[in-house]
Design an enzyme around this catalytic site. Sequence first.
Site, PDB file in Angstrom:
ATOM      1  N   TYR A  38     -15.919  38.290  87.635  1.00  0.00           N
ATOM      2  CA  TYR A  38     -15.204  37.620  86.641  1.00  0.00           C
ATOM      3  C   TYR A  38     -15.687  36.069  86.722  1.00  0.00           C
ATOM      4  O   TYR A  38     -15.990  35.667  85.547  1.00  0.00           O
ATOM      5  CB  TYR A  38     -13.815  37.833  86.450  1.00  0.00           C
ATOM      6  N   LYS A 123      16.199  41.412  75.696  1.00  0.00           N
ATOM      7  CA  LYS A 123      16.474  39.963  75.352  1.00  0.00           C
ATOM      8  C   LYS A 123      15.723  39.209  76.422  1.00  0.00           C
ATOM      9  O   LYS A 123      16.250  39.301  77.493  1.00  0.00           O
ATOM     10  CB  LYS A 123      17.760  39.903  75.238  1.00  0.00           C
ATOM     11  N   CYS A 440      22.881  33.325 118.884  1.00  0.00           N
ATOM     12  CA  CYS A 440      23.619  33.439 120.068  1.00  0.00           C
ATOM     13  C   CYS A 440      22.864  33.780 121.018  1.00  0.00           C
ATOM     14  O   CYS A 440      22.196  35.003 120.924  1.00  0.00           O
ATOM     15  CB  CYS A 440      24.961  34.284 119.794  1.00  0.00           C
TER      16      CYS A 440
HETATM   17  S1  IVH Z   1      14.375  38.366  67.682  1.00  0.00           S
HETATM   18  C1  IVH Z   1      15.227  36.441  63.556  1.00  0.00           C
HETATM   19  N1  IVH Z   1      14.259  39.551  69.888  1.00  0.00           N
HETATM   20  O1  IVH Z   1      16.772  35.102  71.853  1.00  0.00           O
HETATM   21  C2  IVH Z   1      15.595  36.998  64.952  1.00  0.00           C
HETATM   22  N2  IVH Z   1      14.864  37.275  69.961  1.00  0.00           N
HETATM   23  O2  IVH Z   1      18.921  33.796  69.216  1.00  0.00           O
HETATM   24  C3  IVH Z   1      14.689  36.201  65.652  1.00  0.00           C
HETATM   25  N3  IVH Z   1      14.975  36.259  72.437  1.00  0.00           N
HETATM   26  O3  IVH Z   1      15.887  32.226  70.688  1.00  0.00           O
HETATM   27  C4  IVH Z   1      14.791  36.589  67.147  1.00  0.00           C
HETATM   28  N4  IVH Z   1      14.280  38.167  73.158  1.00  0.00           N
HETATM   29  O4  IVH Z   1      14.001  33.258  71.920  1.00  0.00           O
HETATM   30  C5  IVH Z   1      14.395  38.307  69.182  1.00  0.00           C
HETATM   31  N5  IVH Z   1      13.507  40.708  71.553  1.00  0.00           N
HETATM   32  C6  IVH Z   1      13.876  39.679  71.050  1.00  0.00           C
HETATM   33  C7  IVH Z   1      14.166  38.499  71.859  1.00  0.00           C
HETATM   34  C8  IVH Z   1      14.589  37.109  71.275  1.00  0.00           C
HETATM   35  C9  IVH Z   1      14.613  37.035  73.478  1.00  0.00           C
HETATM   36  C10 IVH Z   1      15.548  34.954  72.285  1.00  0.00           C
HETATM   37  C11 IVH Z   1      14.834  34.106  71.042  1.00  0.00           C
HETATM   38  C12 IVH Z   1      15.937  33.470  70.449  1.00  0.00           C
HETATM   39  C13 IVH Z   1      17.301  34.172  71.079  1.00  0.00           C
HETATM   40  C14 IVH Z   1      18.005  34.545  69.794  1.00  0.00           C
END
Ligand code: IVH
Length: 690
Positions: A38, A123, A440
Amino acid sequence: MAAPREAAARAEALRAEIGKHNYAYYVLDAPTVPDAEYDRLFRELQEIEAAYPALRTADSPTQRVGGRPLPEFAPVRHAVPMLSIRTETDSGPEGARAFDARARRALGLAEGAPSLEYAAELKFDGLAVSLRYEDGVLAQAATRGDGEIGEDVTQNVRTIHCIPLGLKGEPPALLEIRGEVFMRRPDFERYNARQRERGRPALVNPRNGAAGSIRQLDPKIAAERPLSFFAYGVGEARGWAMPASHSAILDALAAFGVPVCEHRAVAQGAEGLIAFHEKMLAQRDALPFDIDGVVYKVNALDLQERLGFATREPRWAVAHKYPAQEELTEVLGIEIQVGRTGKLTPVARLKPVFVGGVTVTNATLHNEDEVRRKDVRIGDTVIVRRAGDVIPEVFAVVKERRTENVENGRQWSLADAVGNECPVCHSAIERLEDEADWRCTAGLYCPAQRKQAILHFASRRALDIEGIGEKLVDQLVDQNLVETVADLYDPTRINAGKLAGLERMGGKSAQNIVDAIAESSKAAQLERLIYALGIRNVGEATAKELARHFGTMTALMAADAETLQLVPDIGPVVAASIIDFFNEKHNQQVVEKLLEHIRLEAVGKMAAGAVLRGLTFVLTGTLPTLAREAAAALIEAAGGKVSGSVSKKTDYVVAGTDAGSKLDKAQALGVRIIDEAGLRELLQAKETER
Ligand code: IVH
């Protein structure tokens, strides 16, 4: 100067190839070429671009690092606002049901109507960014900001290796990809370890690490931070036949070479959401990055459109939280616990706090250096972290909340905290150079160590004595019924009558324990007994090797450091631990007493015959009495290896008459040469050495 055609073609081929390797390495986590190869490709491209700057394209992999520090970030107006989503705070199944019910109601679905289809995903816990690709090339990256106007962080985002500088396949004229920049936990740990080594400040947690790195004005700093990215949606798009569902959009993004998390699902109705929520909760601690919940989105885009927005939040999406893994609480005190090997561990006593699904009242502070590094003081407000099965720890002090009442003063010292003695047995304590831990020095005379030693001895992977738990051992040691593990087998100390007199102990359970102890003394395995002794640095694997190599406890006890290091994987440190343990008179007596009571399982041929273990032989010529096969069998039965050719790794060449080139080679390499008599002597000598 215009670049010659071959240079342009070669540069393009190199960009494509390096891009492919990058994708395999950073997105698929499946490297396709060795690093050295690489690097060669990368350097070749750099050289061509240096000679012909016109060939340096925006999506060239050489352009990931290198911008100048910025005075400030330029503002970026989002064509499609970056919204946030509503959070369902009920972390049980009700959270999913409530969202499903709201969506159905808003769509005017009758009670008996079929279930709604959702896209369920994780999330991620980082920072939202929008990536703008023009004709497939990354043109701009922006933070969310207030949702309308964010900051231009293109330079920093370019340094994130898993984010493609150019999209694969046939990308649209314009595509804004939205997702989360975050830091994987192993990357976070590694980065912090390196920072500490260099005496530089560590990051507080992976989320701050990600957010702080993206907002660095100097892209060189951002480039040093190991960041990752997952896409979870799109913003503006032009010239794209947008798929009809959210899950299909994510599939399309993945096909463009953009990282999309594999942990996602299409779920039917509330029950499908609940199943996803539970499944991911079970996997949460095993993920290499932090999540604080899952996100549900109505899958069909036409339904999303019908649902629309309520003020700043879409009605078609929700975040469903998990119990937090970090909480704030107060340090009520710092106590010192004594472990099995005498290790003194500072533990913070905390105001009870619900974190990671349980109530936590104590959290480890690991060792003196950690207490100093974090500067934890009694009365401080701290972040307690409990991720899964991991022991809760004091993660950081919230310095802003430190009040004047908090004990002021010198650096915390473990020795001061315990008045220079073991808090349990009052013996001397020591901290050796190069070691982080205080210990100890009393060994098994220390009741705390004795208790831990007995629990370890009886534990499942050691002698596996059922019914010997903490409560019982506390009583056995506190009432002086048991001073050493050998006392377990002394009927004048441990018998059904005496045990029945203890707290929480009926006649039946007392008899069960007596039986379990008796059972453990019949045909015990040597390796388990060695492990059960709790010698420092001797875990299960080492115990097994020792048992195999020495065959008997007596042989092991007699071994010197040199002999011990003949055992695979045993180096000077482990050898010293073993020698120290058996040099202790007290330990010798305990082991001897144990051997009087415990019958060891007959040691197999393997161990008895392993005298040539680790040695490689080459046979050549005709031996006086042994056929070649017979000689090989003898060597192998004794644990040695027979090889067909001589090399520097050969330990002995056994030569007979008419030996040929192998003998010459052995002489040339200085390999030891013996005859049949020599081989027999070696087998014997090794035998008596034991
Ligand atoms: S959707 C309109 N999907 O969580 C919908 N958000 O308030 C837009 N986040 O600031 C968000 N994982 O940064 C979405 N799988 C996910 C997410 C996600 C993390 C965060 C995002 C946003 C907050 C939602």
